[in-house]
Design an enzyme around this catalytic site. Structure first.
Site, PDB file in Angstrom:
ATOM      1  N   ALA A   1      -1.624   1.761  -6.802  1.00 15.65           N
ATOM      2  CA  ALA A   1      -0.370   2.365  -6.341  1.00 15.65           C
ATOM      3  C   ALA A   1       0.334   1.368  -5.430  1.00 15.65           C
ATOM      4  O   ALA A   1      -0.309   0.590  -4.726  1.00 15.65           O
ATOM      5  CB  ALA A   1      -0.635   3.665  -5.592  1.00 15.65           C
TER       6      ALA A   1
ATOM      7  N   ALA B   1       3.975   1.016  -2.824  1.00 15.62           N
ATOM      8  CA  ALA B   1       5.149   1.612  -2.196  1.00 15.62           C
ATOM      9  C   ALA B   1       5.987   0.487  -1.590  1.00 15.62           C
ATOM     10  O   ALA B   1       5.735  -0.693  -1.821  1.00 15.62           O
ATOM     11  CB  ALA B   1       4.732   2.630  -1.141  1.00 15.62           C
ATOM     12  N   SER B   2       6.983   0.843  -0.802  1.00 20.55           N
ATOM     13  CA  SER B   2       7.909  -0.147  -0.273  1.00 20.55           C
ATOM     14  C   SER B   2       7.263  -1.049   0.776  1.00 20.55           C
ATOM     15  O   SER B   2       7.647  -2.206   0.924  1.00 20.55           O
ATOM     16  CB  SER B   2       9.122   0.549   0.336  1.00 20.55           C
ATOM     17  OG  SER B   2       8.714   1.498   1.300  1.00 20.55           O
TER      18      SER B   2
ATOM     19  N   ALA C   1       3.558  -1.301   1.314  1.00 17.54           N
ATOM     20  CA  ALA C   1       2.224  -1.810   0.998  1.00 17.54           C
ATOM     21  C   ALA C   1       1.763  -1.287  -0.355  1.00 17.54           C
ATOM     22  O   ALA C   1       2.434  -0.457  -0.986  1.00 17.54           O
ATOM     23  CB  ALA C   1       1.240  -1.389   2.088  1.00 17.54           C
ATOM     24  N   GLN C   2       0.623  -1.796  -0.821  1.00 17.49           N
ATOM     25  CA  GLN C   2      -0.003  -1.269  -2.027  1.00 17.49           C
ATOM     26  C   GLN C   2      -1.483  -1.042  -1.760  1.00 17.49           C
ATOM     27  O   GLN C   2      -2.055  -1.572  -0.800  1.00 17.49           O
ATOM     28  CB  GLN C   2       0.211  -2.186  -3.220  1.00 17.49           C
ATOM     29  CG  GLN C   2      -0.519  -3.508  -3.185  1.00 17.49           C
ATOM     30  CD  GLN C   2      -0.176  -4.369  -4.410  1.00 17.49           C
ATOM     31  OE1 GLN C   2       0.872  -4.226  -5.032  1.00 17.49           O
ATOM     32  NE2 GLN C   2      -1.065  -5.291  -4.762  1.00 17.49           N
ATOM     33  N   VAL C   3      -2.122  -0.237  -2.621  1.00 13.39           N
ATOM     34  CA  VAL C   3      -3.493   0.202  -2.402  1.00 13.39           C
ATOM     35  C   VAL C   3      -4.395  -0.304  -3.524  1.00 13.39           C
ATOM     36  O   VAL C   3      -4.047  -0.192  -4.713  1.00 13.39           O
ATOM     37  CB  VAL C   3      -3.582   1.740  -2.318  1.00 13.39           C
ATOM     38  CG1 VAL C   3      -5.034   2.192  -2.144  1.00 13.39           C
ATOM     39  CG2 VAL C   3      -2.728   2.252  -1.159  1.00 13.39           C
TER      40      VAL C   3
ATOM     41  N   LYS D   1      -5.562  -0.911   1.809  1.00 14.38           N
ATOM     42  CA  LYS D   1      -4.100  -0.920   1.832  1.00 14.38           C
ATOM     43  C   LYS D   1      -3.634  -2.270   2.376  1.00 14.38           C
ATOM     44  O   LYS D   1      -4.045  -2.694   3.463  1.00 14.38           O
ATOM     45  CB  LYS D   1      -3.586   0.221   2.719  1.00 14.38           C
ATOM     46  CG  LYS D   1      -2.088   0.399   2.712  1.00 14.38           C
ATOM     47  CD  LYS D   1      -1.697   1.650   3.505  1.00 14.38           C
ATOM     48  CE  LYS D   1      -0.204   1.873   3.517  1.00 14.38           C
ATOM     49  NZ  LYS D   1       0.157   3.100   4.280  1.00 14.38           N
TER      50      LYS D   1
ATOM     51  N   ASP E   1       4.649  12.314   7.282  1.00 17.49           N
ATOM     52  CA  ASP E   1       5.008  12.015   5.894  1.00 17.49           C
ATOM     53  C   ASP E   1       4.113  12.837   4.959  1.00 17.49           C
ATOM     54  O   ASP E   1       3.489  12.305   4.043  1.00 17.49           O
ATOM     55  CB  ASP E   1       4.847  10.519   5.618  1.00 17.49           C
ATOM     56  CG  ASP E   1       5.593  10.064   4.371  1.00 17.49           C
ATOM     57  OD1 ASP E   1       6.497  10.790   3.924  1.00 17.49           O
ATOM     58  OD2 ASP E   1       5.261   8.984   3.841  1.00 17.49           O
TER      59      ASP E   1
END
Length: 524
Positions: free
Chosen positions: A131, A133-134, A136-138, A155, A290
């Site tokens: 996955a 996102a803006s 970071a990524q996992v 992450k 969030d």
């Protein structure tokens, strides 16, 4: 001081959003006459909607095209219908923080640079990202503990994201300052303060050590809570650009059919979710800010597990009391108390009439109590409250923006689990307990203890305060006798600042105009 680059980026933003039809979605009644004319002209350049094309999806794609910083800003504004209008807020709600992954080799280099160790030394296995996102990524990975292996989630911060955000932020501040200067209605909403709140939360989100600290703090706060927990942090493998945490095996809260197949009670999950959020907010003053469906999972035991703590919120005692009394007042239909709290907290200017404000609050509360449970919406309540408070000159409170955003999102998640979810009924036990413990007789003992502690600190600081007071008195006497004087450097700095301001005002329109022409040429 905004650079020419900020004006260029502002022009690019304007062209992209005009083409997507964003300007036409902004309520014209909130704009001054000059900007209404600009809005009408902008409508001529709007790209026409193709057959079968959803305008909301077009707006979302336009913002995603601008980059991750604007996706963050769009998500932030999607819960502020008072700022952007109800229609535009609905459009922005479709924004998803999903981005393309970056190469695994870059992720491994970032981790090694942040922790000072090789990937093979840190992890027994390090897999490709699952996955992004803006920010970071996992990556899934495994860690060797002796002869045993445990699965972890890693992450990693996106390369170059800090520099990109700093550039985009300059343009966001420029827009906020222009709003405060030229749009009278926007001043009450304090757009510069709202932008500053976004800046602070995003900068914190980009330091993964702080996310790890938030996980650790909430884990301590919720250690004895039933039905809610967070992943454990692997501090040995955590740094500024990487955080390693426990891997969670569970069902995403967005997958309702999977939750039902696993035998989970969706109505109970909805109640647990909203009560956990309120408990964190009121009891601890520290909450996950969030809490959308993608960040919530349910493990085999039926416990809600929250992940991705890049955005968190804090409330002081005054704000917690404000929230509790507002919620409790609406629950009990005590509108006079709800109005009084707004005045006591200083949120509504004192020159307004409390009784008139209570009447306006009643106009919001009574229709809510007359509706069936499935239609009682916190999102609707906040929208109406914003409209009422504008009539009474209530300014935006930056410390409450994150709370308002999260409350709307959490309620939305609860309603997907239980379409007949009653926010007020679920909230009542938590709010009532907090009111009893913090605003009843028990509060007196707490206030006495805190008062004694404050008195002790004041006594310890008394000699230093006396010395500073004496020095201030001498300086004030000297100023009265000889006048206030600037040194040469200060006077020159003020003159240069004024000159720059005048020049920037003259060249701003030229920069924007030239940039708009260049960008329009490429876009069209």
């Amino acid at each position: 001081m905004s650079t020419p680059g900020a004006y260029y980026r502002l022009a690019r933003i304007g062209i992209v959003l005009i083409r997507a039809g964003v300007f036409s979605a902004i309520p014209a009644e909130n704009l001054p006459p000059a900007l209404r004319v600009v809005q009408s002209v902008a409508g001529l350049f709007e790209r026409r909607t193709r057959q079968g094309e959803d305008r909301r999806e077009r707006v979302a794609r336009a913002i995603e095209r601008l980059g991750p910083s604007y996706v963050k800003m769009g998500q932030f504004l999607s819960t502020r219908p008072d700022v952007v209008g109800a229609q535009f807020a609905t459009d922005l709600a479709l924004l998803q923080d999903r981005m393309a992954t970056f190469p695994q080799a870059e992720a491994e280099a970032i981790i090694s640079g942040s922790l000072g160790r090789s990937i093979t030394d840190l992890y027994a296995r390090f897999d490709p990202p699952i996955a992004a996102a803006s920010i970071a990524q996992v990556h899934p990975a495994e860690v060797a503990d002796g002869s045993q292996r445990r699965k972890v989630a890693v992450k990693v911060v996106r390369p170059g994201v800090r520099q990109r955000f700093a550039q985009d932020l300059e343009a966001m501040y420029l827009v906020a300052r222009l709003q405060e200067r030229y749009v009278r209605n926007a001043r009450r909403l304090r757009p510069v303060e709202v932008t500053r709140t976004l800046e602070q939360t995003t900068r914190i989100e980009m330091d993964l050590r702080l996310e790890a600290a938030a996980l650790s703090e909430i884990a301590e706060n919720t250690a004895s809570d039933q039905g809610f927990r967070v992943p454990k942090v692997d501090w040995e493998r955590t740094g500024r650009d990487v955080v390693t945490m426990e891997w969670i095996d569970g069902t995403r809260m967005s997958d309702l059919e999977a939750l039902r197949r696993a035998g989970h009670d969706l109505n109970r999950l909805a109640d647990t979710l909203i009560q956990s959020f309120l408990r964190h907010t009121l009891r601890d003053g520290f909450f996950h800010a969030d809490m959308h469906q993608g960040n919530l999972m349910v493990d085999a035991a039926g416990t809600i597990v929250a992940v991705d703590f890049g955005i968190v919120g804090r409330l002081g005692k005054k704000e917690r009391r404000f929230l509790a009394e507002i919620l409790y007042g609406f629950i009990q239909r005590d509108y006079a108390r709800v109005a009084a709290v707004h005045f006591e907290a200083g949120y509504v200017p004192g020159h307004h009439d409390v009784a008139s404000f209570a009447q306006a609050i009643r106009a919001i509360g009574e229709p809510i109590h007359g509706q069936p449970a499935e239609t009682i919406s916190m999102a609707r309540l906040l929208t109406l409250l914003f409209e009422i408070t504008e009539l009474f000159d209530m300014q935006t409170q930056p410390q409450l923006v994150m709370l308002q955003k999260t409350m709307v999102v959490v309620e939305g998640v609860a309603r997907t689990l239980n379409p007949r979810f009653n926010m007020w009924k679920a909230a009542e036990p938590v709010v009532s307990d907090w009111i009893r413990d913090n605003l009843g007789p028990k509060r007196i003992l707490v206030d006495v203890r805190e008062g004694l502690s404050a008195a002790m600190r004041l006594a310890e600081a008394a000699p230093e305060i006396a010395t500073k007071t004496e020095q201030f008195s001498r300086d004030l006497t000297s100023m009265a006798e000889h006048g206030l004087r600037f040194d040469i450097a200060t006077a020159e700095a003020i003159g240069e600042a004024e000159a720059r301001h005048s020049r920037s005002g003259r060249i701003a329109l030229w920069v924007i105009a030239i940039a708009a022409v260049v960008i329009a040429w490429h876009v069209v």
